[in-house]
Design a protein around this motif. Structure first.
Motif, PDB file in Angstrom:
ATOM      1  N   CYS A 126     -80.641 128.294 -13.222  1.00 28.07           N
ATOM      2  CA  CYS A 126     -80.503 129.734 -12.994  1.00 28.07           C
ATOM      3  C   CYS A 126     -81.616 130.535 -13.640  1.00 28.07           C
ATOM      4  CB  CYS A 126     -79.153 130.189 -13.519  1.00 28.07           C
ATOM      5  SG  CYS A 126     -78.932 131.957 -13.562  1.00 28.07           S
ATOM      6  N   GLN A 133     -74.121 132.258 -13.617  1.00 29.25           N
ATOM      7  CA  GLN A 133     -74.378 133.483 -12.845  1.00 29.25           C
ATOM      8  C   GLN A 133     -74.481 133.274 -11.333  1.00 29.25           C
ATOM      9  OE1 GLN A 133     -77.934 135.718 -13.908  1.00 29.25           O
ATOM     10  NE2 GLN A 133     -78.105 136.348 -11.772  1.00 29.25           N
ATOM     11  N   GLU A 137     -83.487 123.952 -25.186  1.00 30.45           N
ATOM     12  CA  GLU A 137     -84.689 124.565 -25.763  1.00 30.45           C
ATOM     13  C   GLU A 137     -84.752 124.110 -27.210  1.00 30.45           C
ATOM     14  OE1 GLU A 137     -84.133 128.802 -25.438  1.00 30.45           O
ATOM     15  OE2 GLU A 137     -82.043 128.666 -25.983  1.00 30.45           O
ATOM     16  N   ARG A 151     -80.300 131.905 -34.360  1.00 31.72           N
ATOM     17  CA  ARG A 151     -79.714 132.636 -33.225  1.00 31.72           C
ATOM     18  C   ARG A 151     -79.522 131.755 -31.993  1.00 31.72           C
ATOM     19  NH1 ARG A 151     -78.962 135.474 -36.517  1.00 31.72           N
ATOM     20  NH2 ARG A 151     -80.033 137.295 -37.322  1.00 31.72           N
ATOM     21  N   TYR A 194     -84.115 136.778  -9.999  1.00 34.71           N
ATOM     22  CA  TYR A 194     -83.026 137.421  -9.255  1.00 34.71           C
ATOM     23  C   TYR A 194     -82.860 138.913  -9.561  1.00 34.71           C
ATOM     24  CZ  TYR A 194     -81.004 136.158 -13.775  1.00 34.71           C
ATOM     25  OH  TYR A 194     -80.783 135.997 -15.109  1.00 34.71           O
ATOM     26  N   GLU A 248     -81.067 140.514 -29.358  1.00 35.79           N
ATOM     27  CA  GLU A 248     -80.429 140.477 -28.036  1.00 35.79           C
ATOM     28  C   GLU A 248     -79.039 139.854 -28.100  1.00 35.79           C
ATOM     29  OE1 GLU A 248     -82.571 138.278 -25.006  1.00 35.79           O
ATOM     30  OE2 GLU A 248     -80.740 138.097 -23.816  1.00 35.79           O
ATOM     31  N   GLY A 304     -78.700 141.060 -18.895  1.00 34.63           N
ATOM     32  CA  GLY A 304     -78.101 141.248 -17.571  1.00 34.63           C
ATOM     33  C   GLY A 304     -79.064 141.932 -16.641  1.00 34.63           C
ATOM     34  N   ARG A 330     -78.884 142.882  -9.364  1.00 36.38           N
ATOM     35  CA  ARG A 330     -79.448 141.731  -8.638  1.00 36.38           C
ATOM     36  C   ARG A 330     -80.218 142.215  -7.408  1.00 36.38           C
ATOM     37  NH1 ARG A 330     -78.140 139.403 -13.278  1.00 36.38           N
ATOM     38  NH2 ARG A 330     -75.941 138.815 -13.473  1.00 36.38           N
ATOM     39  N   GLY A 387     -74.648 142.211 -12.914  1.00 33.13           N
ATOM     40  CA  GLY A 387     -73.846 141.431 -13.858  1.00 33.13           C
ATOM     41  C   GLY A 387     -74.609 141.215 -15.147  1.00 33.13           C
TER      42      GLY A 387
HETATM   43  O1  4AD Z   1     -80.445 136.369 -21.408  1.00 36.95           O
HETATM   44  P1  4AD Z   1     -79.825 135.129 -20.863  1.00 36.95           P
HETATM   45  O2  4AD Z   1     -80.682 133.926 -20.734  1.00 36.95           O
HETATM   46  O3  4AD Z   1     -79.221 135.569 -19.450  1.00 36.95           O
HETATM   47  C1  4AD Z   1     -78.602 134.749 -18.555  1.00 36.95           C
HETATM   48  O4  4AD Z   1     -78.345 133.589 -18.719  1.00 36.95           O
HETATM   49  C2  4AD Z   1     -78.111 135.483 -17.340  1.00 36.95           C
HETATM   50  N1  4AD Z   1     -77.886 134.473 -16.283  1.00 36.95           N
HETATM   51  C3  4AD Z   1     -76.870 136.243 -17.686  1.00 36.95           C
HETATM   52  C4  4AD Z   1     -76.315 137.043 -16.525  1.00 36.95           C
HETATM   53  O5  4AD Z   1     -76.929 138.018 -16.124  1.00 36.95           O
HETATM   54  N2  4AD Z   1     -75.190 136.636 -15.990  1.00 36.95           N
HETATM   55  O6  4AD Z   1     -78.564 134.738 -21.732  1.00 36.95           O
HETATM   56  C5  4AD Z   1     -77.509 135.654 -21.891  1.00 36.95           C
HETATM   57  C6  4AD Z   1     -77.080 135.734 -23.352  1.00 36.95           C
HETATM   58  C7  4AD Z   1     -78.182 136.194 -24.286  1.00 36.95           C
HETATM   59  O7  4AD Z   1     -78.272 137.606 -24.306  1.00 36.95           O
HETATM   60  C8  4AD Z   1     -77.696 135.646 -25.605  1.00 36.95           C
HETATM   61  O8  4AD Z   1     -76.683 136.468 -26.154  1.00 36.95           O
HETATM   62  C9  4AD Z   1     -77.050 134.343 -25.200  1.00 36.95           C
HETATM   63  O9  4AD Z   1     -76.734 134.444 -23.830  1.00 36.95           O
HETATM   64  N3  4AD Z   1     -77.929 133.182 -25.399  1.00 36.95           N
HETATM   65  C10 4AD Z   1     -77.763 132.270 -26.366  1.00 36.95           C
HETATM   66  N4  4AD Z   1     -76.849 132.180 -27.358  1.00 36.95           N
HETATM   67  C11 4AD Z   1     -76.946 131.126 -28.196  1.00 36.95           C
HETATM   68  N5  4AD Z   1     -77.879 130.158 -28.092  1.00 36.95           N
HETATM   69  C12 4AD Z   1     -78.807 130.195 -27.109  1.00 36.95           C
HETATM   70  N6  4AD Z   1     -79.700 129.206 -26.999  1.00 36.95           N
HETATM   71  C13 4AD Z   1     -78.779 131.299 -26.190  1.00 36.95           C
HETATM   72  N7  4AD Z   1     -79.513 131.640 -25.121  1.00 36.95           N
HETATM   73  C14 4AD Z   1     -78.976 132.789 -24.654  1.00 36.95           C
END
Ligand code: 4AD
Ligand code: MG
Length: 469
Positions: free
Chosen positions: A170, A213, A236, A242, A370, A392, A396, A399, A436
């Motif tokens: 995604c 998502q 990663e 965090r 997206y 962060e 979101g 889309r 979203g």
């Molecule tokens: O910003 P991210 O990568 O967004 C998404 O995955 C979208 N698909 C979400 C969506 O729009 N439905 O990840 C969303 C959130 C981040 O803001 C962070 O809070 C958390 O997921 N996050 C992690 N938390 C802990 N460990 C990690 N490796 C994280 N990566 C992201």
């Protein structure tokens, strides 16, 4: 023995009718102290952070048994509930009968009365749950999960289960854990000598999901409003306080929401969770405020009582450039187009605005394919909610609902769409504006507990080189 009563009932409930009666409690010994005449046992059963004081009269006690009752031992106690003379507790139990379920040899039991470092406790994650701190964190974790389900249910969202095993990346970051039943020593190969995933269990290359998502969008474009709440996985190699390799994410997805609707929901939702913690977890928060972070309660109060800033990325970069010009030292450079580092986000939140910031309209190059493209051709309608201490907490976007624009973004990034035909179909059949976001559950947990490291807000953390428990 009588029917067991939980300690939370005795210390937090209405016990007027129970005073003077016989009660039975069971739990783990936190401490035992005393004098020539009595022993005081602090008993905890996990139902609350508060310990129940058990008083043992040494004149009638079984000395041999009392010796076995050390920190960590598990016991059942029967005795009379009386009003307590001691400070800090309203009732205590005068023991008449004790049964020792399990001893904890003081020479080897690792949790002793003295404070232990978080690093040490991580090495004994199977036992750290029995400390006050981790008890408080886990009760809060449960409460946040309840808050989340209650919020969405009350707002007409449907809980939607997206798959854990998937073929699509995604976020397009290529940080997936492979799922395969092929023999790693001797995988089947195709004519080009590459591993032949067609022969794998699912007949294709699969991995653990990084986000629900894409499937969530399928739900929203049928049910209107859905949310997911499940585990996500990212390979990663970021050894930071965090990031986890396995974390839980909440991903609501809403048809017919625009950018303003989206940021309004993000703000309302997160405030609801924080208020829930304040309303339901007072004792645990007070403990964490005292032992972990003395500004915790004040920070929680402040978040629910202030409006979050809406800040276009371009304006944010201007503020940061200004700060750098005025002598603020950043480790990483700021310029338009840069992916902001957590030091930049925290400067905006903690020093410049002093309240949460929802940053919007990011350069398209630093965001996922997206996201809805703005008319300026340079930015997309992404939103990151930035929090004090955390950076962060939510990511979101609105889309991109136009098939052609979405395909253009896909082509530009060379995203392999062979396995994504079903996602593109949402844009081919009855496409609709929708939006979203994803909240990292453990990032929320960091915020509401004041804990410093994300490894300490999940029972059994997964991070590079660590999957012991
Ligand atoms: O910003 P991210 O990568 O967004 C998404 O995955 C979208 N698909 C979400 C969506 O729009 N439905 O990840 C969303 C959130 C981040 O803001 C962070 O809070 C958390 O997921 N996050 C992690 N938390 C802990 N460990 C990690 N490796 C994280 N990566 C992201
Ligand atoms: Mg993000």
């Amino acid at each position: 023995m009588n029917k067991r009563i939980e300690i939370v009932q005795l210390l937090k409930g209405d016990t007027a009718q129970l005073i003077g009666t016989n009660v039975c409690v069971k739990g783990w010994v936190r401490t035992k102290r005393g004098n020539k005449n009595v022993a005081f046992i602090a008993l905890n059963d996990g139902s609350t952070i508060l310990n129940l004081q058990v008083v043992v009269d040494l004149a009638t006690a079984d000395e041999e048994q009392l010796r076995l009752i050390t920190t960590g031992a598990c016991i059942a106690v029967e005795g009379t509930l009386v009003e307590s003379q001691g400070a800090g507790q309203k009732v205590e139990v005068q023991a008449s009968h004790i049964e020792v379920y399990g001893t904890a040899d003081p020479d080897s039991y690792p949790l002793q009365k003295k404070g232990h470092s978080m690093e040490f406790l991580r090495e004994i994650s199977h036992l750290r749950l029995r400390t006050n701190t981790f008890g408080a964190v886990m009760r809060l974790r449960h409460n946040m999960a309840m808050a989340i389900h209650t919020f969405f249910h009350d707002h007409g969202f449907f809980y939607f289960h997206t798959p854990i095993i998937t073929a699509s990346d995604c976020e397009g970051a290529g940080e997936m854990f492979h799922v395969s039943t092929l023999d790693p020593e001797n995988p089947p190969r195709n004519a080009e000598g590459k591993i032949d995933w067609d022969q794998d269990f699912f007949g294709k290359f699969t991995a653990l999901t990084v986000s629900g998502q894409l499937e969530g969008e399928l739900g929203a474009t049928a049910l209107g409003k859905i949310y997911t709440f499940g585990p996500t996985f990212r390979a990663e190699n970021s050894n930071t306080p965090r990031h986890l390799a396995e974390f839980w994410m909440i991903e609501p997805e809403m048809a017919f929401y625009d950018l303003d609707d989206l940021t309004a929901l993000e703000e309302e939702f997160i405030k609801y969770c924080v208020r829930w913690a304040l309303d339901h977890c007072g004792d645990d928060l007070e403990f964490l405020n005292k032992m972990i972070d003395p500004s915790l309660l004040q920070r929680l109060q402040s978040v629910i009582s202030t409006d979050f800033v809406r800040l276009p990325y371009t304006e944010g970069v201007r503020i940061l450039e200004e700060a750098a010009k005025n002598g603020h030292k950043f480790e990483f450079p700021v310029y338009w187009g840069a992916d902001l580092a957590s030091e930049h986000e925290r400067y905006l939140v903690e020093e410049h605005f002093r309240r949460p910031v929802i940053m919007v309209d990011y350069p398209k190059e630093i965001k996922a394919f997206y996201m809805k493209q703005n008319a300026d051709g340079r930015t997309v309608q992404g939103t990151d909610v930035l929090f004090p201490q955390i950076g962060e907490i939510i990511g979101g976007s609105v889309r991109e609902e136009s098939y052609d624009k979405l395909m253009a973004a896909v082509t530009e990034r060379s995203i392999p769409m062979k396995d994504m035909w079903w996602y593109l179909d949402t844009r081919r059949y009855g496409t609709c504006p929708h939006a979203g976001f994803g909240l990292g559950f453990e990032r929320l947990m960091l915020f509401v507990t004041g804990m410093n490291n994300i490894r300490d807000v999940i029972p059994f953390p997964r991070y590079p080189k660590s999957a012991e428990f």
